[in-house]
Scaffold this motif. Structure first.
Motif, short mmCIF file in Angstrom:
data_model
loop_
_atom_site.label_atom_id
_atom_site.label_comp_id
_atom_site.label_asym_id
_atom_site.label_seq_id
_atom_site.Cartn_x
_atom_site.Cartn_y
_atom_site.Cartn_z
N LEU A 170 24.66 -38.53 1.29
CA LEU A 170 23.22 -38.49 1.44
C LEU A 170 22.94 -37.46 2.55
O LEU A 170 23.83 -37.12 3.33
N HIS A 171 21.70 -36.98 2.61
CA HIS A 171 21.43 -35.78 3.40
C HIS A 171 20.22 -36.00 4.32
O HIS A 171 19.12 -35.51 4.04
N PRO A 172 20.38 -36.73 5.43
CA PRO A 172 19.23 -36.98 6.32
C PRO A 172 18.77 -35.71 7.03
O PRO A 172 19.55 -34.80 7.34
N LEU A 173 17.47 -35.68 7.32
CA LEU A 173 16.85 -34.62 8.12
C LEU A 173 16.36 -35.26 9.41
O LEU A 173 15.77 -36.35 9.39
N LEU A 174 16.61 -34.58 10.54
CA LEU A 174 16.39 -35.18 11.85
C LEU A 174 15.62 -34.23 12.75
O LEU A 174 15.85 -33.02 12.72
N ALA A 175 14.70 -34.78 13.56
CA ALA A 175 14.00 -34.00 14.57
C ALA A 175 14.09 -34.74 15.89
O ALA A 175 13.85 -35.96 15.95
N THR A 176 14.44 -34.05 16.96
CA THR A 176 14.53 -34.66 18.28
C THR A 176 13.59 -33.94 19.25
O THR A 176 13.21 -32.79 19.02
N VAL A 177 13.25 -34.62 20.33
CA VAL A 177 12.43 -34.06 21.40
C VAL A 177 13.17 -34.25 22.71
O VAL A 177 13.69 -35.33 22.98
N CYS A 178 13.23 -33.20 23.53
CA CYS A 178 13.83 -33.32 24.85
C CYS A 178 13.10 -32.39 25.80
O CYS A 178 12.32 -31.52 25.39
N THR A 179 13.37 -32.56 27.08
CA THR A 179 12.89 -31.66 28.12
C THR A 179 14.10 -31.16 28.90
O THR A 179 15.20 -31.69 28.72
N PRO A 180 13.93 -30.18 29.77
CA PRO A 180 15.08 -29.72 30.57
C PRO A 180 15.68 -30.82 31.45
O PRO A 180 16.82 -30.70 31.88
N GLN A 181 14.93 -31.90 31.72
CA GLN A 181 15.43 -32.97 32.57
C GLN A 181 15.86 -34.22 31.81
O GLN A 181 16.28 -35.21 32.43
N SER A 182 15.76 -34.25 30.50
CA SER A 182 16.02 -35.48 29.77
C SER A 182 16.96 -35.25 28.60
O SER A 182 17.14 -34.14 28.12
N ARG A 183 17.55 -36.36 28.15
CA ARG A 183 18.28 -36.34 26.89
C ARG A 183 17.29 -36.45 25.73
O ARG A 183 16.16 -36.91 25.91
N PRO A 184 17.70 -36.03 24.55
CA PRO A 184 16.75 -36.05 23.42
C PRO A 184 16.45 -37.45 22.91
O PRO A 184 17.29 -38.35 22.99
N VAL A 185 15.24 -37.63 22.41
CA VAL A 185 14.87 -38.82 21.66
C VAL A 185 14.47 -38.36 20.26
O VAL A 185 14.25 -37.17 20.02
N ILE A 186 14.37 -39.29 19.33
CA ILE A 186 14.18 -38.93 17.93
C ILE A 186 12.70 -38.96 17.59
O ILE A 186 12.03 -40.00 17.71
N ALA A 187 12.19 -37.81 17.16
CA ALA A 187 10.78 -37.70 16.79
C ALA A 187 10.56 -37.97 15.31
O ALA A 187 9.44 -38.30 14.89
N GLY A 188 11.59 -37.83 14.49
CA GLY A 188 11.43 -38.07 13.06
C GLY A 188 12.77 -38.09 12.37
O GLY A 188 13.72 -37.43 12.80
N ALA A 189 12.86 -38.86 11.30
CA ALA A 189 14.09 -38.93 10.49
C ALA A 189 13.69 -39.19 9.05
O ALA A 189 12.86 -40.06 8.79
N ARG A 190 14.27 -38.43 8.13
CA ARG A 190 13.97 -38.58 6.71
C ARG A 190 15.27 -38.62 5.92
O ARG A 190 16.17 -37.81 6.15
N MET A 191 15.35 -39.53 4.99
CA MET A 191 16.50 -39.60 4.10
C MET A 191 16.24 -38.75 2.87
O MET A 191 15.13 -38.79 2.30
N ARG A 192 17.26 -37.99 2.45
CA ARG A 192 17.14 -37.15 1.25
C ARG A 192 18.41 -37.29 0.41
O ARG A 192 19.45 -37.71 0.91
N ARG A 193 18.29 -36.93 -0.85
CA ARG A 193 19.46 -37.03 -1.73
C ARG A 193 20.51 -35.99 -1.31
O ARG A 193 20.22 -35.02 -0.61
#
Length: 463
Positions: A170-193
């Motif tokens: 399966l082929h998930p699509l992922l978007a993360t958000v981070c700043t120069p002072q932080s680790r990334p968090v997940i802004a979006g996730a979509r499952m695809r075939r």
């Protein structure tokens, strides 16, 4: 270290009703309640039409799955770890794994979209209640990438032979958000075939991720970073509509190759990497990487005028060492370079823009984290159940990141496995007195101060 008694003097009996193996769930789920997880599920996730009552008490089922994932569950059966010892005395609404599995299998595409809305609002609430994204008011980076997750069941919906020969994924699509002072968090996730193209649905997904980032407090400069599979007019247009900058790897198509080969030799600047070696004679850093910029490059020139974009083309070149020199033979007549261009409109200076673009690789840490945790398996044969599982993992990941930011500066940047080992998987014995429950963690727990800070903050008055 060794057992202090002989094996004959040690025995084990699973009979203590006052023990909890994952006491860190107490402050973590309290934090989730304060950020409105149950309320958001009730408001936005309306499982109308779900069979066998699977839509009833959806908030309890969502929080149950999130709690299981926070504890380390990577399959539906693993959610049974929530049903032990004194857990029913501390938590209400615990559901059996079979009930939670039925709940996941009741999801449709529309229900998955409702869960996405819960995820976006929950991230915004976490960012408002915790120091999740320090510096977000100045600059934030939104990173987009895709990954393939291997699956084994022949009946899994959407699983196909894609990029990897002989491997169904399966082929998930992922978007993360981070700043120069932080680790990334997940802004979006979509499952695809499995056979879905890397950029399928990317423009809409990018728009949602940039909007989510703004809702999470990223009110300053937002920069989208992505690999070459997302270099298309739709993604760039989505960034411009959202008022964000872009920094996208391009690859070497014929147009870009002509532009790169036309760069003057005097335009290249040396860039220093952390592993660069100082020259013993001059003290200068020796590095084979150089960077140059084409201030105005028009991308998508073959498309209609409205789709054409003129911005900066920044190129990094490194020596091609695929054929190392042979001892005793003459040196190379001229250096051979490999070029790595990216297209951007961000305002930073050339070398800074190049360094920030390479930091896009931070999204790979999130992908690796997922596959070492809840996404070690995609547990259902139903496509939308796995899509819901992916979104619930994203919510759990963000919740643990928020908990870590409250615990200590170290835990604010620790991996999920470290957060789980230090803060979640803490055994306690409960004691009841005057209708109060007191938790008794083990004496001399190495991270007790961070745990207490998280516990006190989650149970204290609203800030």
């Amino acid at each position: 270290m060794q057992v202090s008694h002989t094996s004959a003097a040690v025995s084990a009996v699973f009979d203590d009703p006052n023990l909890i193996a994952q006491a860190g769930l107490v402050p973590v789920l309290r934090l989730a309640e304060r950020c409105g997880l149950s309320r958001l599920v009730t408001e936005k996730a309306r499982l109308t039409g779900a069979k066998n009552g699977a839509g009833a008490a959806a908030d309890a089922k969502v929080t149950g799955i999130v709690a299981g994932m926070a504890s380390g569950a990577d399959s539906i059966d693993d959610l049974a770890m929530l049903r032990h010892g004194a857990m029913p005395a501390v938590f209400g609404g615990i559901r059996a794994p079979s009930t939670l599995g039925t709940f996941l299998r009741s999801f449709t595409h529309g229900h998955a979209l409702q869960l996405h809305a819960v995820h976006r609002r929950f991230l915004a609430e976490l960012a408002a209640h915790t120091p999740l994204l320090p510096g977000a008011g100045e600059v934030a980076f939104v990173d987009v990438d895709s990954t393939h997750k291997r699956v084994y069941g022949r009946t899994k919906q959407g699983a196909e032979y894609g990029r990897f020969k002989g491997i169904r994924t399966l082929h998930p699509l992922l978007a993360t958000v981070c700043t120069p002072q932080s680790r990334p968090v997940i802004a979006g996730a979509r499952m695809r075939r499995g056979k879905a193209a890397d950029s399928r649905g990317a423009p809409k997904f990018v728009s949602e991720a940039l909007t989510t980032a703004r809702e999470a407090g990223c009110t300053g400069t937002r920069i989208l970073r992505a690999d070459s599979q997302f270099y298309n007019a739709g993604v760039i247009a989505a960034c411009r509509r959202a008022g964000a900058h872009f920094s996208v790897t391009t690859g070497m198509n014929p147009s870009i190759k002509r532009a790169v080969l036309g760069i003057s030799n005097n335009a290249w600047q040396q860039i220093s990497y952390p592993t660069a070696v100082p020259d013993p004679a001059t003290g200068e850093l020796i590095s084979d990487a150089e960077v140059a910029e084409i201030p105005e490059y028009t991308a998508f020139a073959s498309r209609k005028k409205a789709d054409r974009v003129t911005a900066r083309l920044i190129v990094r070149r490194v020596r091609d060492l695929a054929k190392p020199a042979v001892v005793g033979e003459q040196d190379e007549l001229f250096p051979v370079w490999r070029y790595h261009p990216f297209f951007t409109d961000q305002p930073a200076a050339t070398l800074q823009a190049e360094r920030e673009h390479r930091h896009h690789a931070v999204v790979e840490q999130v992908i690796a984290d997922s596959k070492a945790g809840a996404l070690a398996h995609l547990p259902s044969g139903h496509f939308h159940a796995n899509a819901a599982w992916l979104t619930l993992w994203a919510m759990t990941y963000n919740l643990l990141r928020a908990a870590g930011s409250l615990a200590s500066a170290f835990h604010a940047k620790a991996t999920t496995a470290t957060l789980r080992a230090h803060l979640i998987q803490v055994p306690v014995r409960i004691a009841r007195s005057a209708r109060r429950i007191t938790l008794h963690p083990p004496y001399n727990w190495p991270w007790q101060h961070a745990w207490i800070r998280l516990f006190d903050t989650a149970h204290g008055p609203p800030g």
